[in-house]
Motif scaffolding. Structure first.
Motif, PDB file in Angstrom:
ATOM      1  N   UNK A  57       3.424  -8.344   2.837  1.00 43.07           N
ATOM      2  CA  UNK A  57       4.648  -7.501   2.838  1.00 43.07           C
ATOM      3  C   UNK A  57       4.279  -6.109   2.297  1.00 43.07           C
ATOM      4  N   UNK A  58       4.553  -6.716   1.267  1.00 42.83           N
ATOM      5  CA  UNK A  58       4.697  -4.649   0.642  1.00 42.83           C
ATOM      6  C   UNK A  58       3.829  -4.468   0.293  1.00 42.83           C
ATOM      7  N   UNK A  59       2.614  -4.841   0.485  1.00 43.19           N
ATOM      8  CA  UNK A  59       0.750  -4.239   0.645  1.00 43.19           C
ATOM      9  C   UNK A  59       0.975  -3.705   2.004  1.00 43.19           C
ATOM     10  N   UNK A  60       1.756  -4.028   2.965  1.00 39.63           N
ATOM     11  CA  UNK A  60       2.224  -3.371   4.473  1.00 39.63           C
ATOM     12  C   UNK A  60       2.935  -1.733   4.513  1.00 39.63           C
ATOM     13  N   UNK A  61       3.464  -1.875   3.380  1.00 42.79           N
ATOM     14  CA  UNK A  61       3.932  -0.620   2.960  1.00 42.79           C
ATOM     15  C   UNK A  61       2.942   0.846   2.533  1.00 42.79           C
ATOM     16  N   UNK A  62       1.708   0.383   2.181  1.00 43.73           N
ATOM     17  CA  UNK A  62       0.755   1.306   2.021  1.00 43.73           C
ATOM     18  C   UNK A  62      -0.023   1.102   3.089  1.00 43.73           C
ATOM     19  N   UNK A  63      -0.289   0.596   3.862  1.00 43.91           N
ATOM     20  CA  UNK A  63      -0.678   0.804   5.313  1.00 43.91           C
ATOM     21  C   UNK A  63      -0.986   2.181   6.474  1.00 43.91           C
ATOM     22  N   UNK A  64      -0.184   2.347   6.306  1.00 44.30           N
ATOM     23  CA  UNK A  64       0.361   4.188   6.933  1.00 44.30           C
ATOM     24  C   UNK A  64      -0.117   5.197   5.578  1.00 44.30           C
ATOM     25  N   UNK A  65      -1.362   5.676   5.832  1.00 47.60           N
ATOM     26  CA  UNK A  65      -1.605   6.842   5.363  1.00 47.60           C
ATOM     27  C   UNK A  65      -0.415   7.574   4.537  1.00 47.60           C
ATOM     28  N   UNK A  66       0.711   7.968   5.952  1.00 47.84           N
ATOM     29  CA  UNK A  66       1.353   8.964   5.258  1.00 47.84           C
ATOM     30  C   UNK A  66       2.677   8.461   4.692  1.00 47.84           C
ATOM     31  N   UNK A  67       3.193   7.470   4.183  1.00 42.62           N
ATOM     32  CA  UNK A  67       4.509   6.660   4.649  1.00 42.62           C
ATOM     33  C   UNK A  67       4.850   6.633   2.167  1.00 42.62           C
ATOM     34  N   UNK A  68       3.580   6.820   2.015  1.00 42.76           N
ATOM     35  CA  UNK A  68       3.169   6.757   0.626  1.00 42.76           C
ATOM     36  C   UNK A  68       3.440   8.510   0.275  1.00 42.76           C
ATOM     37  N   UNK A  69       3.362   9.406   0.936  1.00 40.49           N
ATOM     38  CA  UNK A  69       3.334  10.889   0.795  1.00 40.49           C
ATOM     39  C   UNK A  69       4.531  11.361   0.959  1.00 40.49           C
ATOM     40  N   UNK A  70       5.646  10.209   2.257  1.00 35.39           N
ATOM     41  CA  UNK A  70       6.725  10.486   2.277  1.00 35.39           C
ATOM     42  C   UNK A  70       7.363   9.870   1.666  1.00 35.39           C
ATOM     43  N   UNK A  71       7.004   9.292   0.599  1.00 36.32           N
ATOM     44  CA  UNK A  71       7.907   8.343  -0.290  1.00 36.32           C
ATOM     45  C   UNK A  71       8.040   9.965  -1.222  1.00 36.32           C
ATOM     46  N   UNK A  72       6.428   9.484  -1.998  1.00 36.12           N
ATOM     47  CA  UNK A  72       6.612  10.474  -2.870  1.00 36.12           C
ATOM     48  C   UNK A  72       7.215  11.782  -3.260  1.00 36.12           C
ATOM     49  N   UNK A  73       6.939  12.235  -1.671  1.00 34.58           N
ATOM     50  CA  UNK A  73       7.915  14.020  -1.615  1.00 34.58           C
ATOM     51  C   UNK A  73       9.685  13.622  -1.754  1.00 34.58           C
ATOM     52  N   UNK A  74      10.051  12.828  -1.538  1.00 33.57           N
ATOM     53  CA  UNK A  74      11.175  12.634  -1.792  1.00 33.57           C
ATOM     54  C   UNK A  74      12.188  11.848  -3.203  1.00 33.57           C
TER      55      UNK A  74
END
Length: 124
Positions: free
Chosen positions: A19-36
């Motif tokens: 479940x935790x690793x799935x948080x990085x499965x979508x390319x843009x999700x970590x980018x959006x998190x970093x932007x916030x």
């Protein structure tokens, strides 16, 4: 997952590690998190700050991050309407913990990683 040692005994769908690793499965999700990371932002600010991201992809990413409890959405009763997104405490713990650690690892080993990928690339 064993509660005693924090490991997944089998790779099952409800394994916390998966479940935790799935948080990085979508390319843009970590980018959006970093932007916030530093402040709440509106959609337009996110798209402009990130660049190269379609509105559709941003919408999908925001929906996923909201569903995972990593960001919150606040709509202000104003004219025109204003909506801001911000990290939740859970999202902040992900960004300031594992994502920062991954960033440090990338700075230290990124050149090695790219060199290995180049060596392994098939020649055409």
């Amino acid at each position: 997952m064993s509660e005693h040692d924090g490991r997944c005994e089998e790779l099952v769908a409800d394994c916390r590690l998966r479940a935790a690793l799935d948080l990085f499965a979508h390319t843009w999700d970590p980018v959006v998190l970093a932007a916030l990371r530093w402040e709440a932002r509106r959609r337009r600010e996110l798209r402009e700050g990130i660049g190269g991201m379609s509105d559709k992809v941003l919408t999908e990413s925001l929906h996923r991050l909201l569903a995972h409890g990593l960001i919150s959405r606040h709509a202000y009763a104003e004219a025109p309407p204003r909506v801001e997104y911000r990290l939740t405490e859970l999202g902040r713990s992900l960004v300031e913990g594992p994502m920062v650690a991954l960033g440090h690892w990338t700075l230290a080993h990124g050149d090695e990683l790219l060199a290995a990928q180049e060596r392994a690339a098939p020649e055409f």
